[in-house]
Design an enzyme around this catalytic site. Sequence first.
Site, PDB file in Angstrom:
ATOM      1  N   LYS A  90       2.417  -5.461  -6.619  1.00  0.00           N
ATOM      2  CA  LYS A  90       3.272  -4.277  -6.460  1.00  0.00           C
ATOM      3  C   LYS A  90       2.991  -3.561  -5.131  1.00  0.00           C
ATOM      4  CE  LYS A  90       0.627  -0.600  -8.763  1.00  0.00           C
ATOM      5  NZ  LYS A  90       0.695   0.483  -9.764  1.00  0.00           N
ATOM      6  N   ASP A  91       1.889  -3.915  -4.467  1.00  0.00           N
ATOM      7  CA  ASP A  91       1.554  -3.318  -3.170  1.00  0.00           C
ATOM      8  C   ASP A  91       2.030  -4.147  -1.984  1.00  0.00           C
ATOM      9  OD1 ASP A  91       0.206  -1.266  -4.479  1.00  0.00           O
ATOM     10  OD2 ASP A  91      -1.705  -2.333  -4.448  1.00  0.00           O
ATOM     11  N   ARG A 138       7.922   6.812  -7.328  1.00  0.00           N
ATOM     12  CA  ARG A 138       8.703   6.337  -8.477  1.00  0.00           C
ATOM     13  C   ARG A 138       8.390   7.142  -9.728  1.00  0.00           C
ATOM     14  NH1 ARG A 138       7.109   3.350 -12.816  1.00  0.00           N
ATOM     15  NH2 ARG A 138       5.132   2.862 -11.813  1.00  0.00           N
ATOM     16  N   ARG A 139       7.099   7.275 -10.040  1.00  0.00           N
ATOM     17  CA  ARG A 139       6.723   7.998 -11.254  1.00  0.00           C
ATOM     18  C   ARG A 139       7.115   9.468 -11.177  1.00  0.00           C
ATOM     19  NH1 ARG A 139       0.913   4.986 -11.236  1.00  0.00           N
ATOM     20  NH2 ARG A 139       1.397   3.241 -12.634  1.00  0.00           N
ATOM     21  N   ARG A 152      -4.553  11.004  -6.156  1.00  0.00           N
ATOM     22  CA  ARG A 152      -4.923   9.640  -5.795  1.00  0.00           C
ATOM     23  C   ARG A 152      -6.398   9.418  -6.074  1.00  0.00           C
ATOM     24  NH1 ARG A 152      -2.653  10.231  -0.843  1.00  0.00           N
ATOM     25  NH2 ARG A 152      -4.557   9.542   0.165  1.00  0.00           N
ATOM     26  N   ARG A 170      -9.681   9.913 -10.838  1.00  0.00           N
ATOM     27  CA  ARG A 170      -8.550  10.575 -11.492  1.00  0.00           C
ATOM     28  C   ARG A 170      -8.978  11.164 -12.844  1.00  0.00           C
ATOM     29  NH1 ARG A 170      -3.187   6.980  -9.979  1.00  0.00           N
ATOM     30  NH2 ARG A 170      -4.076   5.973  -8.147  1.00  0.00           N
ATOM     31  N   CYS A 223       6.904   1.970  -0.147  1.00  0.00           N
ATOM     32  CA  CYS A 223       6.205   3.078  -0.806  1.00  0.00           C
ATOM     33  C   CYS A 223       7.028   4.364  -0.778  1.00  0.00           C
ATOM     34  CB  CYS A 223       4.853   3.334  -0.124  1.00  0.00           C
ATOM     35  SG  CYS A 223       3.600   2.089  -0.442  1.00  0.00           S
TER      36      CYS A 223
END
Length: 321
Positions: free
Chosen positions: A96-97, A144-145, A162, A168, A255
């Site tokens: 996904k990166d 996106r989120r 991040r 987190r 991104c």
Amino acid sequence: MAMTQMPTPDQPLKLGTRGSPLALAQAHETRARLMAAHDLPEAAFEVVVIKTTGDDRAMIASDKPLKEIGNKGLFTKEIEEAMLDGRIDIAIHSMKDMPTVQPEGLVLDTYLPREDVRDAFVSLKATTIHDLPEGAVVGTSSLRRRAQLLSRRPDLKLVEFRGNVQTRRQKLADGVAEATFLAMAGLNRLGMTELAAGAIAPEDMLPAVAQGAIGIERRVDDARAAQLLSPIHDIPTEQRLTVERAFLATLDGSCETPIAGLALIEGGEIWMRGEILRPDGSECLRAEGRASLSDAGELGIDVARALLDQAPKGFFDWKRG
């Protein structure tokens, strides 16, 4: 075909990776699969940690959105340079990166079996998004989120969030936010699934393109690496990612783009769902399509074009800001 020269402890196959706990877990999974496929000892494979520009910038600017730090290539450039100059033999990436186009001389054609594609809802106070009180603070660095969340709960306050899983988690404990999101695949690979209050169904939050998949990059002319990797390649994952990444490429995704997409294999068909959103969540466009597995090459492109046809004038203006 010539006999493959197997790696040895004296001349190990060098696996390049970033140095985060998740990146190392993915490299170790790749090593374990290669060991099993070729009946070789661990010492025949060397994991080489490479620090990327993206890692440095993310550490320095931990309060800034990823889009202000740079594009996806920031997290792969140094690794790919190390492969091109021979310091490593293969590179392990979170798909996904990855940019949709590889540098000249490199190819990305090996995928491990895909993990859980879902997002994980992580909170010390709530069990679902809907349980969050009005005006609650939610932390995420994913455009996106953010957009998907705001489209469902525009009352929520979003802050930049991040760092690795442990960082987190500590931010939640410190009260910086009441909830955040991680990928279930990462938690599974780290053995930390207990941190998730729950997994979010794709119907409720469509995941990032290629989420949960590990890809392995090599030099185009390295026949030895190609033969070593062949036994661990997962064809269903390749079929799904081919569709998803064609979808992403057609939308010119990065991104900076709130794009979600997921391809699933159902019998002899592949089903692709995709969506694009305005960053503030005020508009979400969706499209889907199906094709036979033998004729799925254009499916991702077709779904992306359906979204582009739906998009009103000015929908993508923010991308050029």
